[in-house]
Design a protein around this motif. Structure first.
Motif, mmCIF file in Angstrom:
data_model
loop_
_atom_site.group_PDB
_atom_site.id
_atom_site.type_symbol
_atom_site.label_atom_id
_atom_site.label_comp_id
_atom_site.label_asym_id
_atom_site.label_seq_id
_atom_site.Cartn_x
_atom_site.Cartn_y
_atom_site.Cartn_z
ATOM 1 N N LYS A 1 45.649 48.522 33.199
ATOM 2 C CA LYS A 1 44.452 48.027 33.986
ATOM 3 C C LYS A 1 44.263 46.704 34.033
ATOM 4 O O LYS A 1 44.434 45.858 33.098
ATOM 5 N N ILE A 2 44.160 46.055 35.099
ATOM 6 C CA ILE A 2 43.950 44.399 35.306
ATOM 7 C C ILE A 2 42.603 44.045 35.778
ATOM 8 O O ILE A 2 42.219 44.708 36.721
ATOM 9 N N ARG A 3 42.072 42.938 35.310
ATOM 10 C CA ARG A 3 40.982 42.479 35.507
ATOM 11 C C ARG A 3 41.198 40.987 36.260
ATOM 12 O O ARG A 3 41.805 40.404 35.618
ATOM 13 N N LEU A 4 40.917 40.903 37.494
ATOM 14 C CA LEU A 4 41.260 39.357 37.980
ATOM 15 C C LEU A 4 40.391 38.336 37.137
ATOM 16 O O LEU A 4 39.212 38.329 36.839
ATOM 17 N N ALA A 5 41.194 37.290 36.482
ATOM 18 C CA ALA A 5 40.537 36.132 36.055
ATOM 19 C C ALA A 5 39.781 35.479 36.868
ATOM 20 O O ALA A 5 40.080 35.171 38.034
ATOM 21 N N ASN A 6 38.945 34.508 36.232
ATOM 22 C CA ASN A 6 38.235 33.502 36.573
ATOM 23 C C ASN A 6 37.173 33.933 37.656
ATOM 24 O O ASN A 6 36.359 32.909 38.189
ATOM 25 N N ILE A 7 36.989 35.163 38.121
ATOM 26 C CA ILE A 7 36.069 35.687 39.493
ATOM 27 C C ILE A 7 35.237 36.814 38.929
ATOM 28 O O ILE A 7 35.774 37.351 37.915
ATOM 29 N N ASP A 8 34.524 37.197 39.771
ATOM 30 C CA ASP A 8 33.648 38.208 39.666
ATOM 31 C C ASP A 8 33.258 38.867 41.205
ATOM 32 O O ASP A 8 33.151 37.886 42.014
ATOM 33 N N ARG B 1 42.481 33.394 44.148
ATOM 34 C CA ARG B 1 41.778 32.405 44.656
ATOM 35 C C ARG B 1 41.652 33.011 46.132
ATOM 36 O O ARG B 1 40.670 32.504 46.824
ATOM 37 N N GLU B 2 42.189 33.801 46.667
ATOM 38 C CA GLU B 2 42.119 34.341 48.127
ATOM 39 C C GLU B 2 40.859 35.076 48.066
ATOM 40 O O GLU B 2 40.210 35.146 49.110
ATOM 41 N N MET B 3 40.698 35.695 46.860
ATOM 42 C CA MET B 3 39.244 36.695 46.916
ATOM 43 C C MET B 3 37.931 35.520 47.102
ATOM 44 O O MET B 3 37.118 35.900 47.749
#
Length: 146
Positions: free
Chosen positions: A47-54, A105-107
């Motif tokens: 289970k992965i959560r993208l770092a630095n963003i919300d 970054r793309e998100m």
């Protein structure tokens, strides 16, 4: 000198320990715009959560669209997960790339996510967020954000 079979096994184990921070896996499910599940080559689930963003939650404005954008980037595709830490829910917080493209970054660039200021470690993200805001891309085009 003949090497014992255990030598090769221990060498493989050491190689996996040294590279434990990076994982290649296939994305099999998305929870929302910043969280997904993938399977590694041994069919272990991560289970992965993208770092630095919300991103917005599923029931919030743009939540479904944010998830759709992430899906277009990574669903059913092989990604590289660069683990940073674990969160209180046991998810791996990570930088994710797909064919060399930074998904995190793309998100932000597409306006599908915003910078998570309390946890952001990427100094380039606030500038990308300002550009998305100025162009009214994604979430920044919604009336509530103008």
């Amino acid at each position: 000198m003949r090497l014992k079979p255990w030598f090769f096994l221990s060498a493989l184990l050491w190689a996996s320990v040294l590279n434990a921070q990076e994982l290649s896996c296939r994305v099999v499910a998305l929870s929302d715009g910043d969280t997904f599940t993938c399977l590694d080559t041994f069919k272990n689930q991560h289970k992965i959560r993208l770092a630095n963003i919300d991103t917005p939650e599923k029931d919030q404005p743009y939540g479904a669209k944010s998830k759709q954008i992430l899906s277009g980037l990574i669903f059913a595709k092989q990604v590289v997960v660069d683990a940073q830490t674990k969160d209180r829910y046991g998810r791996t917080i990570a930088l994710v790339t797909k064919d060399g493209l930074s998904v995190n970054r793309e998100m932000v660039e597409r306006g599908a996510a915003w910078v998570y200021p309390e946890y952001n470690q990427d100094p380039s993200l606030p500038g990308l967020e300002r550009q998305a805001q100025a162009a009214s891309r994604g979430i920044w085009g919604l009336p509530c954000w103008r």
